[in-house]
Design a protein around this motif. Structure first.
Motif, PDB file in Angstrom:
ATOM      1  N   ARG A   5       1.001 -16.014  -7.068  1.00  0.00           N
ATOM      2  CA  ARG A   5       1.734 -14.965  -6.373  1.00  0.00           C
ATOM      3  C   ARG A   5       1.134 -13.586  -6.586  1.00  0.00           C
ATOM      4  O   ARG A   5       1.706 -12.571  -6.170  1.00  0.00           O
ATOM      5  CB  ARG A   5       3.187 -14.943  -6.849  1.00  0.00           C
ATOM      6  N   LEU A   6      -0.029 -13.512  -7.229  1.00  0.00           N
ATOM      7  CA  LEU A   6      -0.619 -12.222  -7.584  1.00  0.00           C
ATOM      8  C   LEU A   6      -0.974 -11.402  -6.344  1.00  0.00           C
ATOM      9  O   LEU A   6      -0.677 -10.210  -6.272  1.00  0.00           O
ATOM     10  CB  LEU A   6      -1.857 -12.436  -8.456  1.00  0.00           C
ATOM     11  N   ASP A   7      -1.613 -12.031  -5.355  1.00  0.00           N
ATOM     12  CA  ASP A   7      -1.985 -11.295  -4.140  1.00  0.00           C
ATOM     13  C   ASP A   7      -0.758 -10.756  -3.425  1.00  0.00           C
ATOM     14  O   ASP A   7      -0.745  -9.611  -2.934  1.00  0.00           O
ATOM     15  CB  ASP A   7      -2.784 -12.199  -3.200  1.00  0.00           C
ATOM     16  N   GLU A   8       0.285 -11.550  -3.339  1.00  0.00           N
ATOM     17  CA  GLU A   8       1.520 -11.113  -2.675  1.00  0.00           C
ATOM     18  C   GLU A   8       2.157  -9.935  -3.404  1.00  0.00           C
ATOM     19  O   GLU A   8       2.636  -8.977  -2.779  1.00  0.00           O
ATOM     20  CB  GLU A   8       2.496 -12.286  -2.626  1.00  0.00           C
ATOM     21  N   THR A   9       2.140  -9.966  -4.741  1.00  0.00           N
ATOM     22  CA  THR A   9       2.731  -8.883  -5.528  1.00  0.00           C
ATOM     23  C   THR A   9       1.952  -7.591  -5.371  1.00  0.00           C
ATOM     24  O   THR A   9       2.530  -6.510  -5.191  1.00  0.00           O
ATOM     25  CB  THR A   9       2.785  -9.285  -7.008  1.00  0.00           C
ATOM     26  N   VAL A  10       0.614  -7.676  -5.418  1.00  0.00           N
ATOM     27  CA  VAL A  10      -0.211  -6.481  -5.252  1.00  0.00           C
ATOM     28  C   VAL A  10      -0.007  -5.878  -3.864  1.00  0.00           C
ATOM     29  O   VAL A  10       0.094  -4.656  -3.700  1.00  0.00           O
ATOM     30  CB  VAL A  10      -1.695  -6.819  -5.487  1.00  0.00           C
ATOM     31  N   ARG A  11       0.091  -6.738  -2.838  1.00  0.00           N
ATOM     32  CA  ARG A  11       0.318  -6.247  -1.476  1.00  0.00           C
ATOM     33  C   ARG A  11       1.665  -5.542  -1.372  1.00  0.00           C
ATOM     34  O   ARG A  11       1.791  -4.474  -0.755  1.00  0.00           O
ATOM     35  CB  ARG A  11       0.249  -7.414  -0.496  1.00  0.00           C
ATOM     36  N   ALA A  12       2.697  -6.105  -1.992  1.00  0.00           N
ATOM     37  CA  ALA A  12       4.025  -5.491  -1.961  1.00  0.00           C
ATOM     38  C   ALA A  12       4.038  -4.151  -2.701  1.00  0.00           C
ATOM     39  O   ALA A  12       4.695  -3.194  -2.266  1.00  0.00           O
ATOM     40  CB  ALA A  12       5.053  -6.435  -2.566  1.00  0.00           C
ATOM     41  N   MET A  13       3.309  -4.066  -3.801  1.00  0.00           N
ATOM     42  CA  MET A  13       3.234  -2.803  -4.541  1.00  0.00           C
ATOM     43  C   MET A  13       2.553  -1.724  -3.718  1.00  0.00           C
ATOM     44  O   MET A  13       2.994  -0.558  -3.703  1.00  0.00           O
ATOM     45  CB  MET A  13       2.499  -3.022  -5.868  1.00  0.00           C
ATOM     46  N   CYS A  14       1.493  -2.082  -3.014  1.00  0.00           N
ATOM     47  CA  CYS A  14       0.793  -1.100  -2.173  1.00  0.00           C
ATOM     48  C   CYS A  14       1.678  -0.630  -1.024  1.00  0.00           C
ATOM     49  O   CYS A  14       1.712   0.558  -0.689  1.00  0.00           O
ATOM     50  CB  CYS A  14      -0.496  -1.703  -1.635  1.00  0.00           C
ATOM     51  N   GLU A  15       2.406  -1.567  -0.408  1.00  0.00           N
ATOM     52  CA  GLU A  15       3.261  -1.204   0.718  1.00  0.00           C
ATOM     53  C   GLU A  15       4.455  -0.357   0.292  1.00  0.00           C
ATOM     54  O   GLU A  15       5.007   0.391   1.109  1.00  0.00           O
ATOM     55  CB  GLU A  15       3.756  -2.469   1.418  1.00  0.00           C
ATOM     56  N   SER A  16       4.851  -0.464  -0.971  1.00  0.00           N
ATOM     57  CA  SER A  16       6.010   0.291  -1.437  1.00  0.00           C
ATOM     58  C   SER A  16       5.678   1.732  -1.787  1.00  0.00           C
ATOM     59  O   SER A  16       6.580   2.540  -1.993  1.00  0.00           O
ATOM     60  CB  SER A  16       6.615  -0.387  -2.668  1.00  0.00           C
ATOM     61  N   GLN A  17       4.396   2.066  -1.854  1.00  0.00           N
ATOM     62  CA  GLN A  17       4.009   3.426  -2.217  1.00  0.00           C
ATOM     63  C   GLN A  17       4.339   4.385  -1.078  1.00  0.00           C
ATOM     64  O   GLN A  17       4.183   4.045   0.096  1.00  0.00           O
ATOM     65  CB  GLN A  17       2.515   3.493  -2.538  1.00  0.00           C
ATOM     66  N   PRO A  18       4.791   5.611  -1.387  1.00  0.00           N
ATOM     67  CA  PRO A  18       5.117   6.579  -0.334  1.00  0.00           C
ATOM     68  C   PRO A  18       3.862   7.028   0.402  1.00  0.00           C
ATOM     69  O   PRO A  18       2.760   7.013  -0.145  1.00  0.00           O
ATOM     70  CB  PRO A  18       5.760   7.743  -1.100  1.00  0.00           C
ATOM     71  N   ASN A  19       4.051   7.424   1.624  1.00  0.00           N
ATOM     72  CA  ASN A  19       2.946   7.916   2.449  1.00  0.00           C
ATOM     73  C   ASN A  19       2.614   9.338   2.020  1.00  0.00           C
ATOM     74  O   ASN A  19       3.388  10.268   2.233  1.00  0.00           O
ATOM     75  CB  ASN A  19       3.342   7.891   3.928  1.00  0.00           C
ATOM     76  N   ASP A  20       1.466   9.517   1.378  1.00  0.00           N
ATOM     77  CA  ASP A  20       1.082  10.830   0.868  1.00  0.00           C
ATOM     78  C   ASP A  20      -0.001  11.484   1.710  1.00  0.00           C
ATOM     79  O   ASP A  20      -0.772  12.309   1.236  1.00  0.00           O
ATOM     80  CB  ASP A  20       0.588  10.713  -0.576  1.00  0.00           C
ATOM     81  N   ALA A  21      -0.044  11.117   2.981  1.00  0.00           N
ATOM     82  CA  ALA A  21      -1.087  11.678   3.847  1.00  0.00           C
ATOM     83  C   ALA A  21      -0.975  13.193   3.957  1.00  0.00           C
ATOM     84  O   ALA A  21      -1.968  13.894   4.111  1.00  0.00           O
ATOM     85  CB  ALA A  21      -1.007  11.038   5.237  1.00  0.00           C
TER      86      ALA A  21
ATOM     87  N   ASP B 190       0.797  15.119   1.655  1.00  0.00           N
ATOM     88  CA  ASP B 190       1.234  15.658   0.373  1.00  0.00           C
ATOM     89  C   ASP B 190       0.145  16.585  -0.180  1.00  0.00           C
ATOM     90  O   ASP B 190      -0.976  16.127  -0.435  1.00  0.00           O
ATOM     91  CB  ASP B 190       1.504  14.515  -0.603  1.00  0.00           C
ATOM     92  N   PRO B 191       0.418  17.893  -0.380  1.00  0.00           N
ATOM     93  CA  PRO B 191      -0.620  18.809  -0.886  1.00  0.00           C
ATOM     94  C   PRO B 191      -1.175  18.381  -2.231  1.00  0.00           C
ATOM     95  O   PRO B 191      -2.375  18.505  -2.492  1.00  0.00           O
ATOM     96  CB  PRO B 191       0.123  20.150  -0.977  1.00  0.00           C
ATOM     97  N   ALA B 192      -0.308  17.875  -3.115  1.00  0.00           N
ATOM     98  CA  ALA B 192      -0.781  17.454  -4.441  1.00  0.00           C
ATOM     99  C   ALA B 192      -1.727  16.263  -4.325  1.00  0.00           C
ATOM    100  O   ALA B 192      -2.761  16.198  -5.013  1.00  0.00           O
ATOM    101  CB  ALA B 192       0.413  17.100  -5.333  1.00  0.00           C
ATOM    102  N   ALA B 193      -1.391  15.309  -3.444  1.00  0.00           N
ATOM    103  CA  ALA B 193      -2.261  14.148  -3.261  1.00  0.00           C
ATOM    104  C   ALA B 193      -3.596  14.571  -2.647  1.00  0.00           C
ATOM    105  O   ALA B 193      -4.659  14.062  -3.030  1.00  0.00           O
ATOM    106  CB  ALA B 193      -1.567  13.112  -2.370  1.00  0.00           C
ATOM    107  N   GLU B 194      -3.556  15.504  -1.703  1.00  0.00           N
ATOM    108  CA  GLU B 194      -4.798  15.973  -1.087  1.00  0.00           C
ATOM    109  C   GLU B 194      -5.669  16.698  -2.111  1.00  0.00           C
ATOM    110  O   GLU B 194      -6.893  16.527  -2.133  1.00  0.00           O
ATOM    111  CB  GLU B 194      -4.469  16.912   0.072  1.00  0.00           C
TER     112      GLU B 194
ATOM    113  N   VAL C  30      -9.489  15.696  -3.360  1.00  0.00           N
ATOM    114  CA  VAL C  30     -10.626  16.624  -3.388  1.00  0.00           C
ATOM    115  C   VAL C  30     -11.316  16.579  -4.743  1.00  0.00           C
ATOM    116  O   VAL C  30     -12.551  16.547  -4.843  1.00  0.00           O
ATOM    117  CB  VAL C  30     -10.155  18.054  -3.058  1.00  0.00           C
ATOM    118  N   VAL C  31     -10.509  16.560  -5.818  1.00  0.00           N
ATOM    119  CA  VAL C  31     -11.084  16.510  -7.166  1.00  0.00           C
ATOM    120  C   VAL C  31     -11.848  15.210  -7.371  1.00  0.00           C
ATOM    121  O   VAL C  31     -12.971  15.208  -7.914  1.00  0.00           O
ATOM    122  CB  VAL C  31      -9.965  16.652  -8.222  1.00  0.00           C
ATOM    123  N   VAL C  32     -11.295  14.092  -6.921  1.00  0.00           N
ATOM    124  CA  VAL C  32     -11.979  12.801  -7.062  1.00  0.00           C
ATOM    125  C   VAL C  32     -13.277  12.798  -6.268  1.00  0.00           C
ATOM    126  O   VAL C  32     -14.318  12.314  -6.747  1.00  0.00           O
ATOM    127  CB  VAL C  32     -11.048  11.660  -6.598  1.00  0.00           C
TER     128      VAL C  32
END
Length: 317
Positions: free
Chosen positions: A269-285, A287-291, A295-297
């Motif tokens: 079930r590892l692939d399913e869990t990782v996919r669910a975790m990614c989908e649950s993340q908020p959309n930070d497109a 978000d100034p902090a995420a941007e 840039v730093v990365v």
């Protein structure tokens, strides 16, 4: 250089009564005080500022001092202000307090107002300081974080003259400090208190199902609990049916949680869990902090690529 700057700021606060920045206390607004006296800074458009009485919040400050000096307790004052639908400091100025809930008056807000000498019309500087502390003393590579801490009262710098309109007269303020000091008489000093550190496995992760606030760790009879304490003033503001205290024993949640994690991270079930975790993340497109982090990365990756290219070319040994 640091000593010179701080000495100059102390002199400006004491002799000139200059407002040196920061958020204005509840009851005041920041007003323009003319161009900066330094010609260079004035040429850049820098201006001085001063505190001006807020016509909406100043009467509330006077009411708090009058009721406290009249014998009413901090908790009763907070409840009365919430019951009268008076906006608390964080709700009154949401632009400067986006990190606070702004739900209702708390005892801490009332206590902070009663302890602030700026309401007497004098400027006060150096009440707090910023300390850089290690995030983890066992792993210094994680770096430091900034912590705001209170200075002792004898290190505060007061202006010699009254520099802005007073909301509370000095006699009322002094009487409020005497009452607050008398309430603390006979209690243990900070040096006498023993700090006990308990390890909570789910620290900062458990939320109350009734109010959605984070639950705090609480040790009761040698057992670890997570507690949600919902003050009456918050219940008044939210119209929420909430017990004063809600407890959740850590031992009752750790076992089922371990079983659930074992199931979710099973190999099939590892692939399913990782996919669910990614989908649950908020959309930070947007978000100034995420941007800013992206840039730093990106800059770090470019720098690493340049160093790698230089190493491969033999220019760095």
């Amino acid at each position: 250089m640091r000593i010179r700057v701080r000495s100059a700021m102390a002199a400006q606060a004491s002799v000139e009564g200059r407002f040196l920045g920061g958020r204005p206390p509840y009851g005041y607004l920041i007003a323009d005080a003319g161009p900066h006296p330094n010609p260079g800074k004035a040429a850049d458009g820098k201006r001085l500022h001063r505190l001006e009485v807020d016509p909406v919040a100043a009467p509330v400050v006077r009411r708090i001092f009058a009721e406290y000096v009249g014998g009413r307790g901090i908790f009763a004052i907070a409840e009365a202000l919430t019951r009268d639908d008076i906006a608390c400091p964080s709700a009154h100025d949401r632009a400067r307090n986006p990190h606070r809930s702004g739900v209702a008056w708390s005892k801490g807000a009332v206590r902070a107002i009663l302890a602030n000498p700026r309401y007497t019309g004098r400027q006060v500087w150096n009440r707090q300081r910023k300390d850089e502390v290690l995030i983890d003393v066992d792993d210094v590579a994680l770096g430091h974080e900034t912590r705001l801490r209170w200075n002792e009262r004898d290190k505060w710098v007061f202006s010699e003259q009254v520099v802005h309109e007073a909301i509370v007269d000095p006699d009322t303020f002094t009487r409020a400090q005497e009452i607050a000091g008398a309430h603390g008489a006979g209690r243990n000093t900070r040096e006498g208190n023993k700090r006990v550190t308990n390890t909570y496995l789910l620290r900062g992760l458990v939320r109350c199902g009734l109010c959605d606030r984070k639950m705090q760790g609480q040790k009761v009879k040698e057992l670890l609990y997570y507690r949600c304490r919902f003050p009456n003033e918050y219940g008044l503001a939210n119209k929420v049916e909430h017990p004063v205290n809600v407890y959740l024993a850590e031992r009752d949640v750790i076992g089922p949680l371990d079983d659930w994690l074992h199931t979710c991270f099973a190999p099939h079930r590892l692939d399913e869990t990782v996919r669910a975790m990614c989908e649950s993340q908020p959309n930070d497109a947007h978000d100034p902090a995420a941007e800013a982090a992206r840039v730093v990365v990106r800059e770090c990756k470019q720098r690493i690529a340049r160093h790698r290219a230089a190493l491969e070319a033999g220019r760095i040994r």
